[in-house]
Design an enzyme around this catalytic site. Structure first.
Site, PDB file in Angstrom:
ATOM      1  N   THR A 169      -5.266  -0.921   3.305  1.00 32.68           N
ATOM      2  CA  THR A 169      -5.283  -1.908   2.219  1.00 32.68           C
ATOM      3  C   THR A 169      -5.561  -3.336   2.714  1.00 32.68           C
ATOM      4  OG1 THR A 169      -3.666  -0.503   1.167  1.00 32.68           O
ATOM      5  CG2 THR A 169      -3.685  -2.786   0.437  1.00 32.68           C
ATOM      6  N   VAL A 198      -1.692   6.887  -8.050  1.00 33.61           N
ATOM      7  CA  VAL A 198      -1.656   5.425  -7.963  1.00 33.61           C
ATOM      8  C   VAL A 198      -0.550   5.048  -6.993  1.00 33.61           C
ATOM      9  CG1 VAL A 198      -1.269   3.274  -9.220  1.00 33.61           C
ATOM     10  CG2 VAL A 198      -2.533   5.145 -10.302  1.00 33.61           C
ATOM     11  N   GLY A 199      -0.865   4.187  -6.047  1.00 32.76           N
ATOM     12  CA  GLY A 199       0.118   3.776  -5.054  1.00 32.76           C
ATOM     13  C   GLY A 199       0.791   2.472  -5.439  1.00 32.76           C
ATOM     14  N   GLY A 223       2.454   3.653   0.219  1.00 38.78           N
ATOM     15  CA  GLY A 223       2.708   3.229  -1.146  1.00 38.78           C
ATOM     16  C   GLY A 223       3.931   3.842  -1.790  1.00 38.78           C
TER      17      GLY A 223
HETATM   18  N1  GLY Z   1      -0.546   0.890   0.209  1.00 44.51           N
HETATM   19  C1  GLY Z   1      -1.640   1.560  -0.334  1.00 44.51           C
HETATM   20  C2  GLY Z   1      -1.318   2.828  -0.977  1.00 44.51           C
HETATM   21  O1  GLY Z   1      -0.403   3.521  -0.554  1.00 44.51           O
HETATM   22  O2  GLY Z   1      -1.989   3.170  -1.925  1.00 44.51           O
END
Ligand code: GLY
Length: 299
Positions: A169, A198-199, A223
């Protein structure tokens, strides 16, 4: 007020051969956007522009270069938040867009809502004339090869904390000349994630938070664990009571102890002090120091 800009290009065990690309990407975002911030753009504009540069760079798991999901497709999540009034925009599971963070910004300013997902977000992107790309434009050979490598592996998990992941990310935090704070985060999520997963990144308080009274934070890492502890909000709240560095360390401690997770974060508090912390093997990040010199790190 002092102006501030700090960006990250993700955490995890970034392979050594990708260190230089991460440092270059972080450096480019800072050297492009900091002069604009000096010239008077807002913190909100600065974080969007910095994240746009990182989304364009195929080094990172955001925009071009994102991981593929279990269907072999790219789905992107992003958030942007304005510390002046806590308004934010977020999008999740969007496809064929280079700049999901800009779609998130448009959700914030052009709709009555704060978050759009999937086909509704896609329709909104079309309605405002955002360019939809052929999926191959976002796809890199590196990620296609990685997808084929892990596709059928029964032991693969999205997050083996200390196994090398090629990328992660991106995010940015800024303070402008008026003392306003903003934060933004953009991601392709995790490798071989389920379609529709979705994270933390587009989730308010998890992937980013910004409040002029306390501070602004962008996070990266696993996430599912970051969401459990609302890492960005946890750190911003802590910034009200302690210095920026201690607040960042506290956030990572909470992530580890309560969330049983791994990740990292960057931030700026209401006084303009930078902070960062991570409990992964590495994180790529950079900031412009108080003398105006760009500092880029990966370790
Ligand atoms: N931190 C990004 C995700 O886990 O989607």
């Amino acid at each position: 007020m002092p102006i501030r800009l700090i960006v990250h290009g993700g955490a995890w065990s970034i392979p050594d051969e990708m260190d230089a690309a991460h440092l270059n990407g972080v450096q480019k975002a800072l050297e492009t956007v900091y002069p604009a911030l000096q010239a008077g753009i807002s913190a909100l504009q600065a974080v969007e522009q910095a994240v746009n540069i990182l989304e364009e760079d195929p080094t990172f798991d955001a925009g071009r270069g994102a991981f593929l999901n279990d269907q072999g497709e790219i789905e992107l999540d992003a958030i942007i938040m304005d510390g002046r009034d806590l308004s934010f925009g977020a999008v999740a599971a969007v496809q064929n867009l280079l700049h999901p963070v800009s779609l998130a910004q448009q959700v914030m300013v052009k709709t009555d809502h704060s978050m759009l997902v999937g086909k509704g977000a896609q329709a909104f992107a079309r309605a405002i004339g955002m360019e939809e790309l052929d999926p191959t434009v976002l796809l890199t050979e590196r990620e296609l090869a990685y997808y084929h490598q892990i596709k059928e592996d029964p032991n693969f998990k999205s997050h083996h904390p200390f196994e090398p992941l090629p990328s992660d990310t991106v995010g940015a935090v800024a303070m402008d000349k008026d003392g306003n704070l903003a934060a933004a985060t953009s991601t392709g999520g995790t490798p071989r994630k389920m379609a529709g997963r979705v994270g933390d990144s587009p989730i308010i308080g998890a992937g980013a938070y910004a409040d002029n009274q306390t501070g602004a934070v962008s996070t990266t890492g696993w996430g599912e664990s970051i969401m459990k502890v609302l890492l960005a909000k946890t750190v911003c709240d802590r910034m009200e009571h302690t210095n920026a560095e201690e607040a960042a360390r506290f956030g990572v401690q909470v992530l580890r102890e309560k969330g049983k997770g791994y990740g990292g974060l960057i931030g700026v508090n209401a006084q303009g002090d930078y902070s960062f912390a991570y409990n992964t093997e590495k994180m790529a990040w950079g900031w412009v120091d108080t003398r105006g010199t760009i500092q880029a790190r990966i370790k």
